[in-house]
Design a protein around this motif. Structure first.
Motif, PDB file in Angstrom:
ATOM      1  N   PHE A  80       0.857  -1.185   0.000  1.00 30.81           N
ATOM      2  CA  PHE A  80       0.000   0.000   0.000  1.00 30.81           C
ATOM      3  C   PHE A  80       0.895   1.238   0.000  1.00 30.81           C
ATOM      4  CE2 PHE A  80      -2.571   3.390   1.778  1.00 30.81           C
ATOM      5  CZ  PHE A  80      -3.772   3.214   1.131  1.00 30.81           C
ATOM      6  N   PRO A  81       0.606   2.227  -0.826  1.00 22.27           N
ATOM      7  CA  PRO A  81       1.470   3.419  -0.925  1.00 22.27           C
ATOM      8  C   PRO A  81       1.236   4.436   0.206  1.00 22.27           C
ATOM      9  CG  PRO A  81      -0.342   3.625  -2.460  1.00 22.27           C
ATOM     10  CD  PRO A  81      -0.481   2.265  -1.804  1.00 22.27           C
ATOM     11  N   PHE A  82       1.530   4.030   1.464  1.00 27.29           N
ATOM     12  CA  PHE A  82       1.324   4.945   2.597  1.00 27.29           C
ATOM     13  C   PHE A  82       2.076   6.261   2.408  1.00 27.29           C
ATOM     14  CE2 PHE A  82       0.116   0.999   4.835  1.00 27.29           C
ATOM     15  CZ  PHE A  82      -1.038   1.426   5.457  1.00 27.29           C
ATOM     16  N   ALA A  83       3.240   6.222   1.763  1.00 25.73           N
ATOM     17  CA  ALA A  83       4.041   7.444   1.576  1.00 25.73           C
ATOM     18  C   ALA A  83       3.271   8.507   0.789  1.00 25.73           C
ATOM     19  CB  ALA A  83       5.350   7.117   0.862  1.00 25.73           C
ATOM     20  N   LYS A  84       2.393   8.067  -0.080  1.00 25.66           N
ATOM     21  CA  LYS A  84       1.610   8.994  -0.896  1.00 25.66           C
ATOM     22  C   LYS A  84       0.257   9.313  -0.282  1.00 25.66           C
ATOM     23  CE  LYS A  84       3.762   7.260  -5.074  1.00 25.66           C
ATOM     24  NZ  LYS A  84       3.566   6.514  -6.309  1.00 25.66           N
ATOM     25  N   ARG A  85      -0.016   8.752   0.915  1.00 24.21           N
ATOM     26  CA  ARG A  85      -1.336   8.909   1.523  1.00 24.21           C
ATOM     27  C   ARG A  85      -1.246   9.357   2.983  1.00 24.21           C
ATOM     28  NH1 ARG A  85      -5.757   6.543  -0.808  1.00 24.21           N
ATOM     29  NH2 ARG A  85      -6.737   8.052   0.602  1.00 24.21           N
ATOM     30  N   PRO A  86      -0.729  10.570   3.235  1.00 23.85           N
ATOM     31  CA  PRO A  86      -0.680  11.049   4.617  1.00 23.85           C
ATOM     32  C   PRO A  86      -2.065  11.154   5.260  1.00 23.85           C
ATOM     33  CG  PRO A  86      -0.093  12.800   3.088  1.00 23.85           C
ATOM     34  CD  PRO A  86      -0.188  11.535   2.289  1.00 23.85           C
ATOM     35  N   ASP A  87      -3.104  11.352   4.443  1.00 25.50           N
ATOM     36  CA  ASP A  87      -4.469  11.410   4.970  1.00 25.50           C
ATOM     37  C   ASP A  87      -4.886  10.083   5.598  1.00 25.50           C
ATOM     38  OD1 ASP A  87      -4.307  10.429   2.232  1.00 25.50           O
ATOM     39  OD2 ASP A  87      -6.491  10.406   2.204  1.00 25.50           O
ATOM     40  N   VAL A  88      -4.413   8.988   5.037  1.00 26.82           N
ATOM     41  CA  VAL A  88      -4.712   7.662   5.574  1.00 26.82           C
ATOM     42  C   VAL A  88      -3.950   7.443   6.879  1.00 26.82           C
ATOM     43  CG1 VAL A  88      -4.469   5.185   5.140  1.00 26.82           C
ATOM     44  CG2 VAL A  88      -5.286   6.689   3.321  1.00 26.82           C
ATOM     45  N   MET A  89      -2.676   7.822   6.910  1.00 26.82           N
ATOM     46  CA  MET A  89      -1.868   7.639   8.119  1.00 26.82           C
ATOM     47  C   MET A  89      -2.391   8.498   9.271  1.00 26.82           C
ATOM     48  SD  MET A  89       2.033   7.156   6.724  1.00 26.82           S
ATOM     49  CE  MET A  89       2.062   8.596   5.661  1.00 26.82           C
ATOM     50  N   ALA A  90      -2.998   9.624   8.947  1.00 28.77           N
ATOM     51  CA  ALA A  90      -3.528  10.519   9.980  1.00 28.77           C
ATOM     52  C   ALA A  90      -4.683   9.888  10.761  1.00 28.77           C
ATOM     53  CB  ALA A  90      -3.985  11.834   9.347  1.00 28.77           C
ATOM     54  N   LYS A  91      -5.280   8.822  10.244  1.00 28.41           N
ATOM     55  CA  LYS A  91      -6.394   8.153  10.912  1.00 28.41           C
ATOM     56  C   LYS A  91      -5.931   7.201  12.013  1.00 28.41           C
ATOM     57  CE  LYS A  91      -9.198   8.334   6.757  1.00 28.41           C
ATOM     58  NZ  LYS A  91      -9.841   7.576   5.687  1.00 28.41           N
ATOM     59  N   LEU A  92      -4.636   6.944  12.105  1.00 31.96           N
ATOM     60  CA  LEU A  92      -4.128   5.966  13.065  1.00 31.96           C
ATOM     61  C   LEU A  92      -4.074   6.563  14.466  1.00 31.96           C
ATOM     62  CD1 LEU A  92      -1.364   4.536  10.738  1.00 31.96           C
ATOM     63  CD2 LEU A  92      -3.492   3.401  11.424  1.00 31.96           C
ATOM     64  N   PRO A  93      -4.464   5.787  15.489  1.00 32.62           N
ATOM     65  CA  PRO A  93      -4.591   6.335  16.832  1.00 32.62           C
ATOM     66  C   PRO A  93      -3.293   6.492  17.623  1.00 32.62           C
ATOM     67  CG  PRO A  93      -5.273   4.043  16.816  1.00 32.62           C
ATOM     68  CD  PRO A  93      -4.989   4.427  15.394  1.00 32.62           C
ATOM     69  N   GLY A  94      -2.190   5.962  17.162  1.00 39.11           N
ATOM     70  CA  GLY A  94      -0.939   6.029  17.925  1.00 39.11           C
ATOM     71  C   GLY A  94       0.146   6.776  17.181  1.00 39.11           C
ATOM     72  N   GLY A  95       1.390   6.477  17.536  1.00 39.68           N
ATOM     73  CA  GLY A  95       2.527   7.039  16.821  1.00 39.68           C
ATOM     74  C   GLY A  95       2.625   6.401  15.448  1.00 39.68           C
ATOM     75  N   VAL A  96       3.125   7.141  14.474  1.00 41.73           N
ATOM     76  CA  VAL A  96       3.194   6.644  13.099  1.00 41.73           C
ATOM     77  C   VAL A  96       4.568   6.929  12.512  1.00 41.73           C
ATOM     78  CG1 VAL A  96       2.183   6.777  10.786  1.00 41.73           C
ATOM     79  CG2 VAL A  96       0.728   7.105  12.789  1.00 41.73           C
ATOM     80  N   ALA A  97       5.156   5.910  11.905  1.00 47.91           N
ATOM     81  CA  ALA A  97       6.419   6.071  11.202  1.00 47.91           C
ATOM     82  C   ALA A  97       6.284   5.436   9.826  1.00 47.91           C
ATOM     83  CB  ALA A  97       7.560   5.417  11.977  1.00 47.91           C
ATOM     84  N   LEU A  98       6.901   6.055   8.841  1.00 52.87           N
ATOM     85  CA  LEU A  98       6.932   5.516   7.489  1.00 52.87           C
ATOM     86  C   LEU A  98       8.229   4.740   7.328  1.00 52.87           C
ATOM     87  CD1 LEU A  98       5.541   5.468   4.705  1.00 52.87           C
ATOM     88  CD2 LEU A  98       6.847   7.510   4.130  1.00 52.87           C
ATOM     89  N   VAL A  99       8.131   3.481   6.912  1.00 48.84           N
ATOM     90  CA  VAL A  99       9.311   2.635   6.766  1.00 48.84           C
ATOM     91  C   VAL A  99       9.445   2.135   5.332  1.00 48.84           C
ATOM     92  CG1 VAL A  99       9.396   1.912   9.183  1.00 48.84           C
ATOM     93  CG2 VAL A  99       8.073   0.581   7.557  1.00 48.84           C
TER      94      VAL A  99
END
Length: 121
Positions: A80-99
């Motif tokens: 899944f292209p999380f790097a291109k979807r900061p809006d999707v990562m913003a929905k996560l309830p904890g800390g978030v890192a892109l790997v």
């Protein structure tokens, strides 16, 4: 917490206390790599214990309401292209890192080069 392996960037500041790490591979539905996968074994080798130890369900579907602020979500760059979807990562309830999913997800030459770099070989 310690820096996750193959970290590209922190998307949300890491939690001060981490009680679980979830390695996400997909959104809608939210899916994670379990600890019995290649990804899980690599993360363990690097000193990280990840959520999901059911050997039958290697890539479980998640309900985000089961996780809180002490969860660290590692969002892979693939499949899944999380790097291109900061809006999707913003929905996560904890800390978030892109790997870097290429270094962590694929056994073979890409992972070997990454592991050698960790060992400074």
């Amino acid at each position: 917490p310690q820096k996750p392996p193959a970290l590209f960037q922190w998307v949300v500041n890491p939690p001060s206390e981490v009680n679980q790490v979830v390695y996400l591979i997909w959104a809608n539905p939210w899916m994670a790599a379990g600890s019995t996968t290649f990804i899980g074994s690599l993360m363990k080798w690097c000193g990280w214990e990840i959520w999901g130890d059911d050997p039958i369900d290697k890539y479980p579907v998640l309900d985000l309401s089961n996780f809180g602020k002490k969860t660290l979500f590692l969002c892979s760059t693939e499949p899944f292209p999380f790097a291109k979807r900061p809006d999707v990562m913003a929905k996560l309830p904890g800390g978030v890192a892109l790997v870097d999913g290429e270094k962590i997800s694929w056994f073979g030459l890409r992972s070997l080069v990454y592991l050698e770099s960790l060992l400074n070989i």
